[in-house]
Design a protein around this motif. Structure first.
Motif, short mmCIF file in Angstrom:
data_model
loop_
_atom_site.label_atom_id
_atom_site.label_comp_id
_atom_site.label_asym_id
_atom_site.label_seq_id
_atom_site.Cartn_x
_atom_site.Cartn_y
_atom_site.Cartn_z
N LYS A 113 11.63 14.43 40.67
CA LYS A 113 11.35 13.51 41.78
C LYS A 113 9.85 13.25 41.93
O LYS A 113 9.31 13.23 43.04
N LYS A 114 9.20 13.02 40.80
CA LYS A 114 7.78 12.71 40.76
C LYS A 114 7.59 11.33 40.14
O LYS A 114 8.53 10.73 39.62
N LYS A 115 6.36 10.84 40.18
CA LYS A 115 6.09 9.46 39.73
C LYS A 115 5.37 9.36 38.39
O LYS A 115 5.52 8.37 37.68
N LYS A 116 4.53 10.36 38.06
CA LYS A 116 3.76 10.24 36.83
C LYS A 116 3.44 11.60 36.24
O LYS A 116 3.52 12.62 36.91
N VAL A 117 3.07 11.58 34.98
CA VAL A 117 2.69 12.78 34.25
C VAL A 117 1.16 12.84 34.19
O VAL A 117 0.52 11.87 33.81
N GLU A 118 0.62 13.97 34.57
CA GLU A 118 -0.83 14.19 34.49
C GLU A 118 -1.22 14.75 33.12
O GLU A 118 -2.27 14.41 32.59
N LEU A 119 -0.36 15.63 32.58
CA LEU A 119 -0.65 16.30 31.31
C LEU A 119 0.65 16.51 30.55
O LEU A 119 1.65 16.93 31.12
N ILE A 120 0.61 16.20 29.27
CA ILE A 120 1.73 16.52 28.38
C ILE A 120 1.18 17.37 27.25
O ILE A 120 0.15 17.04 26.66
N GLU A 121 1.85 18.47 27.00
CA GLU A 121 1.43 19.38 25.94
C GLU A 121 2.52 19.42 24.87
O GLU A 121 3.69 19.70 25.17
N LEU A 122 2.14 19.11 23.64
CA LEU A 122 3.07 19.06 22.52
C LEU A 122 2.75 20.16 21.52
O LEU A 122 1.58 20.54 21.36
N GLU A 123 3.78 20.66 20.86
CA GLU A 123 3.60 21.58 19.74
C GLU A 123 4.18 20.89 18.51
O GLU A 123 5.36 20.53 18.50
N ILE A 124 3.33 20.69 17.50
CA ILE A 124 3.76 20.00 16.29
C ILE A 124 3.37 20.84 15.09
O ILE A 124 2.20 21.18 14.91
N GLY A 125 4.35 21.16 14.26
CA GLY A 125 4.10 21.94 13.05
C GLY A 125 3.55 21.08 11.94
O GLY A 125 3.83 19.88 11.86
N THR A 126 2.80 21.71 11.06
CA THR A 126 2.20 20.99 9.94
C THR A 126 3.25 20.49 8.93
O THR A 126 2.95 19.62 8.12
N LEU A 127 4.47 21.02 9.00
CA LEU A 127 5.54 20.57 8.12
C LEU A 127 6.54 19.65 8.84
O LEU A 127 7.61 19.36 8.33
N ALA A 128 6.19 19.20 10.05
CA ALA A 128 7.10 18.37 10.83
C ALA A 128 7.17 16.93 10.32
O ALA A 128 8.00 16.15 10.77
N GLY A 129 6.32 16.58 9.39
CA GLY A 129 6.33 15.23 8.83
C GLY A 129 5.65 14.20 9.71
O GLY A 129 5.92 13.01 9.59
N ILE A 130 4.78 14.65 10.59
CA ILE A 130 4.07 13.75 11.49
C ILE A 130 2.69 13.45 10.93
O ILE A 130 1.94 14.37 10.58
#
Length: 113
Positions: free
Chosen positions: A22-39
């Motif tokens: 029940k909030k309106k916006k995101v202040e911070l998003i933290e992602l974890e991405i592996g070096t083999l994730a293909g990104i």
């Protein structure tokens, strides 16, 4: 460029979780991405502003924790870092291995307001 679909998937999750809180916006998003994730990180950076425009993620700080890939040899049990899924064990040169980490693609946290 599958980074666009990944970014849009992240936006979708953030929208749902923000609504659930029940909030309106995101202040911070933290992602974890592996070096083999293909990104491709440069591609993700390039597409991010377009993907988050007019969403709860627009203007949010984005932090990416890169998870280095780690494998365990199936022959000698040696644990070692890898850069590619086809890397061999540096101790015995075996290609038989289990990947322990490095394939992650996770939203670790969202700070909403």
């Amino acid at each position: 460029m599958h980074e666009l679909s990944i970014a849009l998937g992240i936006v979708d999750i953030a929208e749902k979780e923000t609504k659930k809180a029940k909030k309106k916006k995101v202040e911070l998003i933290e992602l974890e991405i592996g070096t083999l994730a293909g990104i491709e990180f440069d591609s993700l950076d390039f597409i991010w502003p377009s993907a988050v425009k007019n969403t709860v993620l627009e203007g949010a700080e984005r932090r990416i924790n890169i998870i280095e890939a780690l494998a365990k040899c199936g022959d000698c049990n040696h644990t070692f870092k890898i850069k590619n899924v086809y890397d061999s064990c540096p101790k015995c040169n075996s290609y038989l291995k289990s990947i322990l980490k490095g394939k992650e693609l996770l939203i670790k946290s969202l700070e909403v307001s």
